[in-house]
Design an enzyme around this catalytic site. Sequence first.
Site, PDB file in Angstrom:
ATOM      1  N   SER A  62      34.432  40.761  39.340  1.00 53.91           N
ATOM      2  CA  SER A  62      35.972  40.959  39.200  1.00 53.91           C
ATOM      3  C   SER A  62      36.728  39.680  39.436  1.00 53.91           C
ATOM      4  O   SER A  62      36.199  39.358  40.674  1.00 53.91           O
ATOM      5  CB  SER A  62      36.499  42.394  39.352  1.00 53.91           C
TER       6      SER A  62
ATOM      7  N   LYS B   3      33.457  44.310  45.348  1.00 55.76           N
ATOM      8  CA  LYS B   3      32.896  43.608  44.405  1.00 55.76           C
ATOM      9  C   LYS B   3      32.447  42.191  45.119  1.00 55.76           C
ATOM     10  O   LYS B   3      31.456  41.613  44.854  1.00 55.76           O
ATOM     11  CB  LYS B   3      33.724  43.241  43.177  1.00 55.76           C
TER      12      LYS B   3
ATOM     13  N   TYR C  16      38.888  47.321  45.823  1.00 57.47           N
ATOM     14  CA  TYR C  16      38.271  47.341  44.554  1.00 57.47           C
ATOM     15  C   TYR C  16      37.660  45.741  44.717  1.00 57.47           C
ATOM     16  O   TYR C  16      36.226  45.646  44.582  1.00 57.47           O
ATOM     17  CB  TYR C  16      38.992  47.648  43.418  1.00 57.47           C
TER      18      TYR C  16
ATOM     19  N   ALA D  81      28.022  50.132  35.657  1.00 59.51           N
ATOM     20  CA  ALA D  81      28.654  51.388  36.221  1.00 59.51           C
ATOM     21  C   ALA D  81      29.476  50.925  37.719  1.00 59.51           C
ATOM     22  O   ALA D  81      29.223  50.358  38.559  1.00 59.51           O
ATOM     23  CB  ALA D  81      27.682  52.456  36.970  1.00 59.51           C
TER      24      ALA D  81
ATOM     25  N   ILE E 252      32.720  49.058  28.833  1.00 62.36           N
ATOM     26  CA  ILE E 252      32.403  47.981  28.754  1.00 62.36           C
ATOM     27  C   ILE E 252      30.888  47.871  28.290  1.00 62.36           C
ATOM     28  O   ILE E 252      30.446  47.237  27.355  1.00 62.36           O
ATOM     29  CB  ILE E 252      32.640  46.790  29.941  1.00 62.36           C
TER      30      ILE E 252
END
Length: 329
Positions: free
Chosen positions: A112, A140, A136, A69, A8
């Site tokens: 996300s 975030k 994950y 990153a 991205i």
Amino acid sequence: MTGGAGYIGSHALKPLESAGYDVIVYDNLSEGHQDAVIAGKLVVGDLADEKALDAVFKEHNITAVMHFASNCYVGESVSEPQKYFVNNLANTLNLLRVMLANDVKRFVFSSSCSVYGAPITLPIREDHPRAPVNPYGMSKHFVEQILAVYAKSYKLRYATLRYFNAAGASSVENIGEDHDPETHLIPIVLKAALNEGVTVKVYGDDYNTSDGTCIRDYVHVDDIISAHILSLDAIFEKDRSFTFNVGSGAGYTVKEVIKAAKEITRKNIDYEIMQRRPGDVDSLVASAAKIHKELGWEPKRLKLADIISTAWNWHKNNPAGFDDKEEGR
Ligand code: UDP
């Protein structure tokens, strides 16, 4: 920019240049590709190395940071949570510490839709409760909460962009998605189209969806980047913070993705139904009304077929990904 050698981040380089920004890419090349850094200046370094990072801030007149990153595999985050908390959380805290020490207070954060967990209402709005169901998403979510605290205490100004499923490739530059190993659906399906005999594994067909396979909201990577640039401009202009979903607002099942890919590639794509993948939820579809209303953002590529076509173009022309370019080095 961190992660500018990744999928991205690399798509942001030329658009940022065109918008008048000089870009420094700080990337450890652990997953990214040197050849993806098609504009800006690359500094190879790790976010765990605060000294090296600090030197970059001292050497350049940095006014804002886009932080791409990140490790980004839901399944891996369940089996290797430590990797996600160190790289996505602890290293982001390092970055923020160095930024603040150098008086840099504008930050665009790649978050996300996995911060929402299993949705209670669809489409998902930004005020939907956050209850991530995998490490994950947790990594975030933690950063998002810390950003809100830093905004109050240190006057940090941030844009948190909650991406839904990033997909597609640039239609102008020869860059695209190349992860090793690849775990994302669209590249896996397109690789199966390129390599006869490869069977796509569909993780579960007993979800509560029209055909039993998971529904996701695929959003073109170039549209994600236009959301970044609008957000950065808004931080500069309005001197405040924002949180936005970045999704197309349309949901497609895994089987619909495979069907669309078959039509675009005109290749046979075999699949087999497997067990569910840990950490997955049945449907994730964005409401993108807020970013539309506040920043005027609108995705240019809404149709799944258009998104997959750009990805197919990249995979067809670069069957070994960036290795095609790197092997001669
Ligand atoms: N998926 C699948 N087979 C694969 C890869 C993914 O069935 O080989 C499914 C996965 O379970 C999810 C959807 O495709 O429902 C999108 O997964 P991906 O890994 O691309 O993105 P994520 O939603 O995890 O960010």
